[in-house]
Write an enzyme that holds these catalytic residues in place. Structure first.
Site, PDB file in Angstrom:
ATOM      1  N   LYS A 137      40.061  -3.325  -3.089  1.00 58.99           N
ATOM      2  CA  LYS A 137      40.693  -4.546  -3.612  1.00 58.99           C
ATOM      3  C   LYS A 137      39.858  -5.123  -4.771  1.00 58.99           C
ATOM      4  CE  LYS A 137      39.987  -8.728  -1.559  1.00 58.99           C
ATOM      5  NZ  LYS A 137      39.560  -9.713  -2.564  1.00 58.99           N
ATOM      6  N   ASN A 138      38.546  -5.210  -4.549  1.00 56.34           N
ATOM      7  CA  ASN A 138      37.708  -5.873  -5.554  1.00 56.34           C
ATOM      8  C   ASN A 138      37.464  -5.011  -6.790  1.00 56.34           C
ATOM      9  OD1 ASN A 138      37.641  -8.061  -3.926  1.00 56.34           O
ATOM     10  ND2 ASN A 138      35.502  -7.833  -3.276  1.00 56.34           N
ATOM     11  N   CYS A 182      39.736 -17.574  -1.585  1.00 60.08           N
ATOM     12  CA  CYS A 182      39.244 -17.868  -0.234  1.00 60.08           C
ATOM     13  C   CYS A 182      38.450 -19.173  -0.222  1.00 60.08           C
ATOM     14  CB  CYS A 182      38.325 -16.741   0.233  1.00 60.08           C
ATOM     15  SG  CYS A 182      39.209 -15.324   0.837  1.00 60.08           S
ATOM     16  N   ARG A 234      32.559 -22.158  -5.407  1.00 57.45           N
ATOM     17  CA  ARG A 234      32.829 -21.031  -6.288  1.00 57.45           C
ATOM     18  C   ARG A 234      33.157 -21.437  -7.728  1.00 57.45           C
ATOM     19  NH1 ARG A 234      36.214 -16.558  -3.023  1.00 57.45           N
ATOM     20  NH2 ARG A 234      34.910 -15.154  -4.202  1.00 57.45           N
ATOM     21  N   ASP A 249      30.582 -10.020   2.026  1.00 62.86           N
ATOM     22  CA  ASP A 249      31.927  -9.750   2.547  1.00 62.86           C
ATOM     23  C   ASP A 249      31.909  -9.026   3.896  1.00 62.86           C
ATOM     24  OD1 ASP A 249      33.064 -10.974   0.389  1.00 62.86           O
ATOM     25  OD2 ASP A 249      33.718  -9.145  -0.615  1.00 62.86           O
ATOM     26  N   ARG A 293      45.682 -10.126   2.690  1.00 60.68           N
ATOM     27  CA  ARG A 293      45.233 -10.135   1.282  1.00 60.68           C
ATOM     28  C   ARG A 293      44.329  -8.950   0.994  1.00 60.68           C
ATOM     29  NH1 ARG A 293      42.838 -15.745  -0.672  1.00 60.68           N
ATOM     30  NH2 ARG A 293      42.571 -14.356  -2.432  1.00 60.68           N
TER      31      ARG A 293
HETATM   32  C1  UD1 Z   1      33.372 -11.271  -5.784  1.00 66.18           C
HETATM   33  C2  UD1 Z   1      34.285 -10.654  -4.748  1.00 66.18           C
HETATM   34  C3  UD1 Z   1      34.071 -11.322  -3.406  1.00 66.18           C
HETATM   35  C4  UD1 Z   1      32.598 -11.253  -3.015  1.00 66.18           C
HETATM   36  C5  UD1 Z   1      31.707 -11.790  -4.129  1.00 66.18           C
HETATM   37  C6  UD1 Z   1      30.223 -11.590  -3.854  1.00 66.18           C
HETATM   38  C7  UD1 Z   1      36.189  -9.991  -6.090  1.00 66.18           C
HETATM   39  C8  UD1 Z   1      37.622 -10.173  -6.430  1.00 66.18           C
HETATM   40  N1  UD1 Z   1      35.661 -10.840  -5.187  1.00 66.18           N
HETATM   41  O1  UD1 Z   1      33.723 -12.648  -5.883  1.00 66.18           O
HETATM   42  O2  UD1 Z   1      34.875 -10.635  -2.438  1.00 66.18           O
HETATM   43  O3  UD1 Z   1      32.391 -12.042  -1.854  1.00 66.18           O
HETATM   44  O4  UD1 Z   1      32.005 -11.110  -5.362  1.00 66.18           O
HETATM   45  O5  UD1 Z   1      29.945 -10.251  -3.615  1.00 66.18           O
HETATM   46  O6  UD1 Z   1      35.547  -9.099  -6.598  1.00 66.18           O
HETATM   47  N2  UD1 Z   1      28.839 -18.481  -9.004  1.00 66.18           N
HETATM   48  C9  UD1 Z   1      28.471 -19.540  -9.789  1.00 66.18           C
HETATM   49  N3  UD1 Z   1      29.009 -19.644 -11.036  1.00 66.18           N
HETATM   50  C10 UD1 Z   1      29.896 -18.724 -11.525  1.00 66.18           C
HETATM   51  C11 UD1 Z   1      30.254 -17.640 -10.722  1.00 66.18           C
HETATM   52  C12 UD1 Z   1      29.713 -17.543  -9.462  1.00 66.18           C
HETATM   53  O7  UD1 Z   1      27.686 -20.381  -9.380  1.00 66.18           O
HETATM   54  O8  UD1 Z   1      30.340 -18.870 -12.673  1.00 66.18           O
HETATM   55  C13 UD1 Z   1      28.285 -18.364  -7.638  1.00 66.18           C
HETATM   56  C14 UD1 Z   1      29.370 -18.484  -6.572  1.00 66.18           C
HETATM   57  O9  UD1 Z   1      29.675 -19.802  -6.272  1.00 66.18           O
HETATM   58  C15 UD1 Z   1      28.738 -17.748  -5.431  1.00 66.18           C
HETATM   59  C16 UD1 Z   1      27.922 -16.661  -6.117  1.00 66.18           C
HETATM   60  O10 UD1 Z   1      27.760 -17.074  -7.467  1.00 66.18           O
HETATM   61  O11 UD1 Z   1      27.882 -18.589  -4.723  1.00 66.18           O
HETATM   62  C17 UD1 Z   1      28.568 -15.289  -6.091  1.00 66.18           C
HETATM   63  O12 UD1 Z   1      29.827 -15.343  -6.704  1.00 66.18           O
HETATM   64  P1  UD1 Z   1      30.445 -14.109  -7.486  1.00 66.18           P
HETATM   65  O13 UD1 Z   1      29.513 -12.950  -7.422  1.00 66.18           O
HETATM   66  O14 UD1 Z   1      30.882 -14.585  -8.819  1.00 66.18           O
HETATM   67  O15 UD1 Z   1      31.704 -13.799  -6.604  1.00 66.18           O
HETATM   68  P2  UD1 Z   1      33.182 -13.537  -7.090  1.00 66.18           P
HETATM   69  O16 UD1 Z   1      33.176 -12.703  -8.322  1.00 66.18           O
HETATM   70  O17 UD1 Z   1      33.951 -14.782  -7.053  1.00 66.18           O
END
Ligand code: UD1
Length: 425
Positions: free
Chosen positions: A23-24, A119, A124, A311, A403
């Protein structure tokens, strides 16, 4: 009508399960297809509601998608884009939809996207995505819950991420595909899904090196290759890990096919530590328990790849709930990701939360009751716990589970589980 699972305790799960596409990985690749005027075909695409939502979102911009759900093939034609504005209704459904911003900005110099949903696991934010776009020369404007990024021409830059965010790495990598000169992304995420995206981008004519390490270099290109690309999505390491824990929890013997053993290494290592056998070979990955062996407690800390994936944290907690001893599970990636704890406690688990750690005291048995899935992985964790609980467990909110897991119930049933999907009246 909302649906629920009714789960009776199963004995040991046994058999073989084929793991689907990730999915990711597929969600960013669908977004990346927006970069190209030329059609592409994706293979090993999982049949998930999040994938459907991402297709509907790109279609709202003018992209044509055709999915053959039986063969897992998705054809995407983004030759005609007629809107650069994404609607709140569509983006609110999944956080990954924010990934359309990088490709739209790269190809058209403008994108307007609402702040994302997804989620319910912490706030986030998307500040790292936006800092990256700004470093490439985009102007960022926030108003009424929407973000607009615009630039006449993006310019390559050196960008250091404060945290190796998966989404920010992907979005900035896509935005930089047409930027003039070189972009160097430091302290970036190195998840296998990043490598899959880079491979896709290179196959359509991008120039990206270093994906899978903490430094990615993107040499801007003027245009992409006029060729029809076929790209096969990598297997889902989180789905694989979830089935591995299902095998361990039920003291079963399950073989996973279409899995990359390297990608599930952190889960394999933890399972071995708690007394579960894992074998790897050409056949895939086999998880089995020695009949007399007890599962023992182990501590765990979630970390960016190649650390233990956030995850998989909830599913591992279900396993630890009936292990012998005490485990401390520390969540370092998200600040609010213990949504399953209250529900596991209702099933008889002994868990205390202290700041970012959960202290899990193993109990001999869990008991079935009514519980609710609050998000995707918390929902999966409840299903796993229910397999081993005494009596029936009813799980509502299973749309969260759909999902990210294709036919989770019927595939577990093929291994011997007793899960019924019914209407939640
Ligand atoms: C992706 C995955 C999700 C997984 C996560 C971490 C997808 C579609 N989803 O989510 O399943 O749990 O990676 O492995 O691929 N953060 C910030 N600022 C930002 C972006 C992120 O502070 O601009 C923080 C987030 O709040 C969180 C951490 O960084 O605490 C990790 O987030 P991130 O790696 O960006 O996760 P996603 O890409 O949303």
């Amino acid at each position: 009508m909302a649906e629920k699972f009714v789960i009776e305790p199963s004995g040991a799960l046994r058999g073989t399960v084929e793991i689907g596409g990730a999915k990711n990985a597929v969600l960013p690749v669908i977004a990346a297809a927006i970069l190209s005027e030329h059609p592409c075909t994706l293979q090993n695409v999982p049949n998930l509601s999040d994938v459907e939502a991402m297709c509907i979102l790109t279609e709202s911009l003018g992209v044509k998608t055709v999915a053959d759900k039986n063969s897992g093939v998705l054809s995407i034609d983004a030759s005609k884009i007629n809107s650069l504005d994404a609607s709140y209704e569509l983006v609110g459904k999944l956080r990954a939809s924010f990934l359309i911003m990088g490709p739209l900005l790269a190809r058209f110099g403008r994108a307007k996207v609402p702040l994302p949903g997804g989620c319910a696991i912490g706030s986030r934010p998307v500040d790292l995505h936006l800092k990256g776009f700004a470093a490439l020369g985009a102007e960022i404007d926030h108003s009424h819950g929407f973000v607009t990024a615009s630039a006449k021409k993006l310019k390559g830059a050196k960008i250091y991420l404060d945290f190796p965010s998966v989404g920010a790495t992907e979005n900035i990598m896509m935005a930089a595909v047409f930027a003039s000169g070189q972009t160097i992304l430091e302290n970036c995420a190195s998840e296998p899904e990043i490598v899959d995206l880079a491979n896709f981008l290179n196959s359509i004519g991008g120039k990206i090196r270093g994906a899978g390490t903490d430094t990615i270099k993107i040499d801007g290109v003027v245009q992409l290759e006029p060729r029809t690309v076929k790209h096969s999505i990598i297997p889902d390491r989180i789905e694989a890990g979830t089935f591995m824990i299902a095998a361990a929890l039920t003291r079963g013997d399950v073989t996973l096919s279409n899995v990359l053993a390297d990608h599930v290494k952190p889960v394999t290592a933890k399972l071995k530590e708690v007394n579960v056998n894992v074998e790897e070979g050409d056949f895939g990955v086999r998880v089995f328990c020695t009949p007399s062996a007890e599962i023992i407690a182990a501590d765990l800390k979630t970390l960016p790849y190649p650390g233990f994936p956030t995850d998989m944290q909830a599913q591992f907690m279900s396993l630890m709930s009936t292990a012998v001893g005490t485990s401390v599970i520390t969540e370092t990636v998200f600040e609010n990701r213990f949504m399953q704890v209250g529900e596991l406690k209702r099933m008889g688990a002994d868990i205390k939360i202290e700041s970012r750690s959960a202290i899990v005291e193993g109990v001999p048995r869990l008991t079935g009751t009514q519980v609710a899935a609050s998000d995707l992985r918390a929902g999966a964790a409840l299903v796993l716990a229910a397999l081993r609980a005494d009596g029936a467990t009813e799980i509502s909110g299973i749309h969260h589970i759909d999902r990210g897991y294709d036919c989770f119930d019927s595939r577990l049933n093929q291994l011997g589980a007793k899960i019924k999907r019914t209407e939640n009246v």
